[in-house]
Motif scaffolding. Structure first.
Motif, PDB file in Angstrom:
ATOM      1  N   PRO A  76      32.155 102.583  74.323  1.00 15.00           N
ATOM      2  CA  PRO A  76      31.158 102.864  75.350  1.00 15.00           C
ATOM      3  C   PRO A  76      29.797 103.183  74.739  1.00 15.00           C
ATOM      4  CG  PRO A  76      33.102 104.270  75.600  1.00 15.00           C
ATOM      5  CD  PRO A  76      33.275 103.512  74.331  1.00 15.00           C
ATOM      6  N   GLY A  77      28.728 102.754  75.384  1.00 16.23           N
ATOM      7  CA  GLY A  77      27.369 103.145  75.005  1.00 16.23           C
ATOM      8  C   GLY A  77      26.867 102.549  73.711  1.00 16.23           C
ATOM      9  N   VAL A  78      27.598 101.631  73.137  1.00 15.77           N
ATOM     10  CA  VAL A  78      27.162 101.041  71.856  1.00 15.77           C
ATOM     11  C   VAL A  78      25.990 100.093  72.117  1.00 15.77           C
ATOM     12  CG1 VAL A  78      27.864  99.388  70.060  1.00 15.77           C
ATOM     13  CG2 VAL A  78      29.395 101.260  70.713  1.00 15.77           C
ATOM     14  N   ARG A  79      25.038 100.060  71.178  1.00 14.81           N
ATOM     15  CA  ARG A  79      23.903  99.136  71.295  1.00 14.81           C
ATOM     16  C   ARG A  79      23.858  98.280  70.031  1.00 14.81           C
ATOM     17  NH1 ARG A  79      20.991  95.666  72.447  1.00 14.81           N
ATOM     18  NH2 ARG A  79      18.749  95.709  72.836  1.00 14.81           N
ATOM     19  N   ILE A  80      23.901  96.974  70.174  1.00 16.40           N
ATOM     20  CA  ILE A  80      23.857  96.085  69.000  1.00 16.40           C
ATOM     21  C   ILE A  80      22.783  95.035  69.230  1.00 16.40           C
ATOM     22  CG2 ILE A  80      25.161  94.543  67.475  1.00 16.40           C
ATOM     23  CD1 ILE A  80      27.704  95.823  68.400  1.00 16.40           C
ATOM     24  N   ARG A  81      21.926  94.864  68.229  1.00 13.99           N
ATOM     25  CA  ARG A  81      20.839  93.887  68.340  1.00 13.99           C
ATOM     26  C   ARG A  81      20.665  93.188  67.010  1.00 13.99           C
ATOM     27  NH1 ARG A  81      15.252  96.482  70.216  1.00 13.99           N
ATOM     28  NH2 ARG A  81      14.729  96.283  68.032  1.00 13.99           N
ATOM     29  N   GLU A  82      20.345  91.869  66.989  1.00 14.61           N
ATOM     30  CA  GLU A  82      20.036  91.117  65.769  1.00 14.61           C
ATOM     31  C   GLU A  82      21.099  91.364  64.682  1.00 14.61           C
ATOM     32  OE1 GLU A  82      17.444  89.001  65.342  1.00 14.61           O
ATOM     33  OE2 GLU A  82      16.515  89.394  67.280  1.00 14.61           O
ATOM     34  N   ASP A 108      32.031 104.861  69.963  1.00 14.57           N
ATOM     35  CA  ASP A 108      31.122 105.182  71.068  1.00 14.57           C
ATOM     36  C   ASP A 108      29.681 105.491  70.634  1.00 14.57           C
ATOM     37  OD1 ASP A 108      33.737 105.267  71.714  1.00 14.57           O
ATOM     38  OD2 ASP A 108      33.672 107.164  72.831  1.00 14.57           O
ATOM     39  N   HIS A 109      28.755 104.958  71.389  1.00 20.14           N
ATOM     40  CA  HIS A 109      27.320 105.273  71.290  1.00 20.14           C
ATOM     41  C   HIS A 109      26.708 104.991  69.929  1.00 20.14           C
ATOM     42  CE1 HIS A 109      27.731 107.001  75.235  1.00 20.14           C
ATOM     43  NE2 HIS A 109      28.778 107.674  74.790  1.00 20.14           N
ATOM     44  N   THR A 110      27.320 104.142  69.176  1.00 22.14           N
ATOM     45  CA  THR A 110      26.753 103.800  67.868  1.00 22.14           C
ATOM     46  C   THR A 110      25.713 102.707  68.020  1.00 22.14           C
ATOM     47  OG1 THR A 110      28.416 104.663  66.394  1.00 22.14           O
ATOM     48  CG2 THR A 110      27.515 102.528  65.805  1.00 22.14           C
ATOM     49  N   LEU A 111      24.732 102.698  67.111  1.00 24.80           N
ATOM     50  CA  LEU A 111      23.644 101.723  67.185  1.00 24.80           C
ATOM     51  C   LEU A 111      23.673 100.831  65.943  1.00 24.80           C
ATOM     52  CD1 LEU A 111      20.768 100.953  68.443  1.00 24.80           C
ATOM     53  CD2 LEU A 111      19.891 102.440  66.668  1.00 24.80           C
ATOM     54  N   ILE A 112      23.602  99.534  66.133  1.00 24.73           N
ATOM     55  CA  ILE A 112      23.595  98.599  64.998  1.00 24.73           C
ATOM     56  C   ILE A 112      22.435  97.638  65.159  1.00 24.73           C
ATOM     57  CG2 ILE A 112      24.912  96.791  63.808  1.00 24.73           C
ATOM     58  CD1 ILE A 112      27.411  98.283  64.653  1.00 24.73           C
ATOM     59  N   LEU A 113      21.494  97.670  64.214  1.00 25.82           N
ATOM     60  CA  LEU A 113      20.310  96.811  64.283  1.00 25.82           C
ATOM     61  C   LEU A 113      20.131  96.073  62.967  1.00 25.82           C
ATOM     62  CD1 LEU A 113      17.663  99.367  65.664  1.00 25.82           C
ATOM     63  CD2 LEU A 113      18.888  97.652  66.982  1.00 25.82           C
ATOM     64  N   HIS A 114      19.825  94.784  63.015  1.00 24.51           N
ATOM     65  CA  HIS A 114      19.544  93.985  61.820  1.00 24.51           C
ATOM     66  C   HIS A 114      20.578  94.238  60.718  1.00 24.51           C
ATOM     67  CE1 HIS A 114      15.726  92.958  63.614  1.00 24.51           C
ATOM     68  NE2 HIS A 114      15.557  94.229  63.878  1.00 24.51           N
ATOM     69  N   THR A 157      26.736 106.918  65.329  1.00 22.46           N
ATOM     70  CA  THR A 157      26.210 106.570  64.001  1.00 22.46           C
ATOM     71  C   THR A 157      25.139 105.517  64.166  1.00 22.46           C
ATOM     72  OG1 THR A 157      28.058 107.281  62.650  1.00 22.46           O
ATOM     73  CG2 THR A 157      26.954 105.294  61.917  1.00 22.46           C
ATOM     74  N   ARG A 158      24.206 105.459  63.211  1.00 21.54           N
ATOM     75  CA  ARG A 158      23.127 104.465  63.280  1.00 21.54           C
ATOM     76  C   ARG A 158      23.151 103.615  62.017  1.00 21.54           C
ATOM     77  NH1 ARG A 158      18.050 104.652  66.264  1.00 21.54           N
ATOM     78  NH2 ARG A 158      16.628 103.153  65.298  1.00 21.54           N
ATOM     79  N   VAL A 159      23.343 102.311  62.172  1.00 23.06           N
ATOM     80  CA  VAL A 159      23.366 101.382  61.036  1.00 23.06           C
ATOM     81  C   VAL A 159      22.189 100.450  61.241  1.00 23.06           C
ATOM     82  CG1 VAL A 159      24.678  99.546  59.900  1.00 23.06           C
ATOM     83  CG2 VAL A 159      25.881 101.511  60.867  1.00 23.06           C
TER      84      VAL A 159
HETATM   85  P1  GTP Z   1      10.781 100.200  70.184  1.00 31.56           P
HETATM   86  O1  GTP Z   1      11.351  99.305  69.127  1.00 31.56           O
HETATM   87  O2  GTP Z   1       9.733 101.142  69.649  1.00 31.56           O
HETATM   88  O3  GTP Z   1      10.359  99.482  71.412  1.00 31.56           O
HETATM   89  O4  GTP Z   1      11.950 101.184  70.655  1.00 31.56           O
HETATM   90  P2  GTP Z   1      13.414 100.916  71.064  1.00 31.56           P
HETATM   91  O5  GTP Z   1      13.775 101.891  72.120  1.00 31.56           O
HETATM   92  O6  GTP Z   1      13.649  99.486  71.344  1.00 31.56           O
HETATM   93  O7  GTP Z   1      14.145 101.419  69.746  1.00 31.56           O
HETATM   94  P3  GTP Z   1      15.063 100.745  68.688  1.00 31.56           P
HETATM   95  O8  GTP Z   1      14.523  99.420  68.261  1.00 31.56           O
HETATM   96  O9  GTP Z   1      15.298 101.777  67.637  1.00 31.56           O
HETATM   97  O10 GTP Z   1      16.393 100.588  69.505  1.00 31.56           O
HETATM   98  C1  GTP Z   1      16.843  99.409  70.109  1.00 31.56           C
HETATM   99  C2  GTP Z   1      17.737  99.721  71.266  1.00 31.56           C
HETATM  100  O11 GTP Z   1      18.787 100.591  70.907  1.00 31.56           O
HETATM  101  C3  GTP Z   1      17.074 100.378  72.439  1.00 31.56           C
HETATM  102  O12 GTP Z   1      17.589  99.763  73.597  1.00 31.56           O
HETATM  103  C4  GTP Z   1      17.470 101.840  72.381  1.00 31.56           C
HETATM  104  O13 GTP Z   1      17.576 102.372  73.664  1.00 31.56           O
HETATM  105  C5  GTP Z   1      18.809 101.753  71.758  1.00 31.56           C
HETATM  106  N1  GTP Z   1      19.043 102.916  70.886  1.00 31.56           N
HETATM  107  C6  GTP Z   1      18.195 103.502  70.012  1.00 31.56           C
HETATM  108  N2  GTP Z   1      18.775 104.511  69.341  1.00 31.56           N
HETATM  109  C7  GTP Z   1      20.059 104.585  69.827  1.00 31.56           C
HETATM  110  C8  GTP Z   1      21.200 105.430  69.526  1.00 31.56           C
HETATM  111  O14 GTP Z   1      21.174 106.321  68.678  1.00 31.56           O
HETATM  112  N3  GTP Z   1      22.353 105.166  70.219  1.00 31.56           N
HETATM  113  C9  GTP Z   1      22.435 104.191  71.166  1.00 31.56           C
HETATM  114  N4  GTP Z   1      23.569 104.012  71.806  1.00 31.56           N
HETATM  115  N5  GTP Z   1      21.386 103.393  71.461  1.00 31.56           N
HETATM  116  C10 GTP Z   1      20.231 103.579  70.815  1.00 31.56           C
END
Ligand code: GTP
Ligand code: GDD
Length: 438
Positions: free
Chosen positions: A332-338, A349-355, A368-370
Motif C-alpha cells: 500500500p502507498g508505494v510510489r514508483i517512478r522511472e 508499504d509506503h516506500t518510494l523508488i525513483l530512478h 524507505t526511499r530508494v
Molecule cells: P517535485 O519533483 O519537486 O515536483 O516534487 P514531487 O512531489 O514530485 O517529489 P519527488 O520527485 O521526490 O516524488 C515523486 C512522487 O513520489 C510524488 O508523487 C510524491 O508525492 C511521492 N513521494 C515523495 N516522497 C515519498 C515518500 O516518502 N513516500 C511515498 N509513498 N511517496 C512519496
C-alpha cells in the motif's frame, strides 16, 4: 528467404552493466518487461521473408537455452527458426559470423541482417532491406546510421557517405578526432558475397599468424584466437570507398545499452513503442493492468508495464516509465517512478523508488526511499545520445547515477538509499548516499 544474426558477446562483456549482469546475461536483462534481445527478435519477426534468427555469442549454452526455447515457442506459428550458436571463445564482431558461415548460408538466403545485441531501437529492418536491394549489385553491406553530437560521435563508428547514393566513402571506428556526426548503429544488411571478403581476411590473418607464432599453439601473439575478426576495423574500414559499403540514415529512436542508466532510458522508449505495436501490454488504459485479466490495480501515469503475475496494492502509484516484473509484490502507498523492478522483488508499504533498478528477489522495507539521479541524454542538444560515464569521476568519487540494487538485496524499513550501487545478496543496516556497497 532472409536470416538475421544477433551478436551478443559473452560473460567478459557487459562489465559496465554490473552488478545487474552478474546473475543475468546482459542480453537477457528485461527492458519494458521483455529480455533486451527479445525486442530484436520481435523486430526481425516482422520482416516478411525472414525465416531464421541466429543468436551468436560465447555465453554457455545453458545460459541461453531457456530463452531460446521460450522464443521458439512464442513464434512457433510464424515458421521462424531461432537458434543460439556458441563461439568456443571470443571471436570478435565478425569472427563468429565467419565461423558459422555454413549455418548462415544454409537454405540459400538472399541476404541477412546483423544486429548488435546491445543496442535498442525502433528497428526499421524492412526499410533497411529495401534500401540495400535498391543499391548497385556491388553492395555488400548497408549500415543503419543515425546522427550524434560532434563530441559524442567519437564513441561510435563514424561514417562519411554520399547523401544521394548512400555510398560510404570513409569509415573510422571510434575516431580520436572528429570525422562525421553520422554514426554506425550496429545494425546492418549483408549480401551473401560478404563471405568471400571474410574468407580473404581470415586467410590473410592465418598466413600472417603462422609466420609469427606457428609454434606457440593457437594464440596469435595478442592472446586472441586466429578466428578473431573485428567487423568494424577489418571489414567495414577497407570496404569504404569501394562502392561495396552503403549507409541509410534513419530518424528513428536508437540508443546503445552499455550502462544500467541506459536501461531506464531504453525502458521508456520501448514502453512508448508499445503504444503503436502492442498497446495491450501497457497498464495505461483505464488504469487497468496490461496483458492480463484486466484487474483494476492502482493509479498509473503512462507508460507502465506490469507483469500479470505481479501483485500491486490499489493505493500504490506507478509511472511514468515503470516496468514491474513477474511475481513482484507492491504494498500500500508505494510510489514508483522511472524505475525497473525485477522479478520476485517485494516493495513494502509506503516506500518510494525513483530512478532506480531493483534486482531480482530484493526486499525493501516500509517507508524507505530508494533514489537515483536520472541520466538521460541532454534534451537541449539535438541528436544527443545517452552518455555512458565511467563509475568514478577524476576525484575518485562515484558519478551520480541511478541507484541499482543487485539481486536479493535486503533493505530494512525507514532507510534512505541515494545514488548507490548495492552488490547482490547484501543486507543493509543503515542509510547510504553515493556509495558502492560491496
Ligand atoms: P517535485 O519533483 O519537486 O515536483 O516534487 P514531487 O512531489 O514530485 O517529489 P519527488 O520527485 O521526490 O516524488 C515523486 C512522487 O513520489 C510524488 O508523487 C510524491 O508525492 C511521492 N513521494 C515523495 N516522497 C515519498 C515518500 O516518502 N513516500 C511515498 N509513498 N511517496 C512519496
Ligand atoms: N558473438 C560475439 N562475439 N559478439 C560479440 C563479440 C564476440 O567476440 N564481441 C562483441 N560482440 C557483440 C557485443 O555483444 C555487441 O552486441 C556488439 O558485438 C558490438 O560490441 P562492441 O565490440 O562492444 O562494440 P561497441 O558497442 O563499442 O561499438 C559497436 O557498436 C556501435 C553501436 O552501438 C560498433 O559497431 C560501433 O561502430 C557502433 O557505433
Amino acid at each position: 528467404m532472409l536470416k538475421a544474426i544477433i551478436l551478443i558477446g559473452g560473460p567478459q562483456k557487459g562489465t559496465r552493466f554490473r552488478p545487474l549482469s552478474l546473475d543475468t546475461p546482459k542480453p537477457l536483462f528485461p527492458v519494458a518487461g521483455r529480455p533486451l534481445i527479445a525486442h530484436h527478435i520481435e523486430a526481425c519477426v516482422q520482416v516478411k521473408e525472414l525465416r531464421e534468427i541466429l543468436i551468436i555469442g560465447f555465453y554457455p549454452q545453458t545460459q541461453m537455452e531457456g530463452f531460446v526455447s521460450d522464443m521458439q515457442a512464442l513464434y512457433s506459428s510464424s515458421n521462424i527458426n531461432i537458434r543460439y550458436l556458441q563461439e568456443f571463445t571470443s571471436l570478435g564482431t565478425a569472427g563468429g559470423m565467419y565461423h558459422f558461415r555454413d549455418q548462415i548460408r544454409a537454405g540459400n538466403p538472399r541476404a541477412f541482417f546483423v544486429l548488435n545485441g546491445d543496442v535498442c531501437a525502433d528497428f526499421p529492418l524492412q526499410e533497411l532491406y529495401s534500401f540495400h536491394m535498391e543499391r548497385p549489385a556491388s553492395a555488400l553491406v548497408t549500415i543503419m546510421s543515425t546522427e550524434a553530437t560532434r563530441q559524442q560521435s567519437l564513441h561510435y563508428g563514424c561514417l562519411v557517405f554520399d547523401r544521394a547514393s548512400g555510398a560510404v566513402s570513409h569509415y573510422v571506428e571510434k575516431p580520436s578526432s572528429y570525422v562525421s556526426t553520422y554514426i554506425n548503429c550496429g545494425v546492418y544488411v549483408c549480401s551473401m558475397d560478404i563471405f568471400t571478403k571474410l574468407a580473404q581476411i581470415f586467410h590473410a590473418k592465418c598466413e600472417e599468424y603462422s609466420c609469427i607464432s606457428y609454434s606457440n599453439g593457437n594464440g596469435n601473439g595478442n592472446g586472441k584466437d586466429h578466428g578473431h575478426i573485428k567487423w568494424e576495423q577489418e571489414v567495414l574500414t577497407p570496404l569504404a570507398g569501394t562502392d561495396m559499403l552503403f549507409a541509410m540514415p534513419v530518424p528513428n529512436w536508437w540508443s546503445q545499452m552499455k550502462t544500467a542508466g541506459s536501461a531506464i532510458y531504453a525502458n521508456r522508449h520501448y514502453l512508448d513503442l508499445y503504444k503503436r505495436t502492442h498497446p495491450e501490454r501497457l497498464a495505461n488504459v483505464g488504469n487497468k493492468r496490461g496483458e492480463g485479466d484486466g484487474n483494476l490495480i492502482c493509479t498509473v501515469y503512462p507508460d507502465v508495464y506490469v507483469h500479470p503475475s505481479a501483485t500491486v496494492h490499489h493505493s500504490a502509484v506507478l509511472g511514468p516509465n515503470v516496468a514491474i516484473g513477474p511475481g513482484v509484490t507492491i504494498g500500500p502507498g508505494v510510489r514508483i517512478r522511472e524505475s525497473i523492478v525485477l522479478e520476485q522483488a517485494q516493495i513494502k508499504d509506503h516506500t518510494l523508488i525513483l530512478h532506480s533498478i531493483v534486482g531480482r528477489g530484493c526486499t525493501i522495507g516500509a517507508w524507505t526511499r530508494v533514489e537515483g539521479t536520472p541520466s538521460d541524454p541532454d534534451p537541449n542538444k539535438p541528436f544527443a545520445k545517452m552518455e555512458n560515464p565511467p563509475l568514478f569521476n577524476n576525484e575518485g568519487k562515484l558519478n551520480p547515477s541511478i541507484t541499482i540494487l543487485g539481486c536479493f538485496v535486503q533493505i530494512p524499513a525507514e532507510k534512505i538509499l541515494l545514488n548507490s550501487i548495492v552488490l547482490p545478496h547484501k543486507e543493509l543496516s543503515r542509510s547510504f548516499k553515493n556509495e558502492i556497497i560491496l
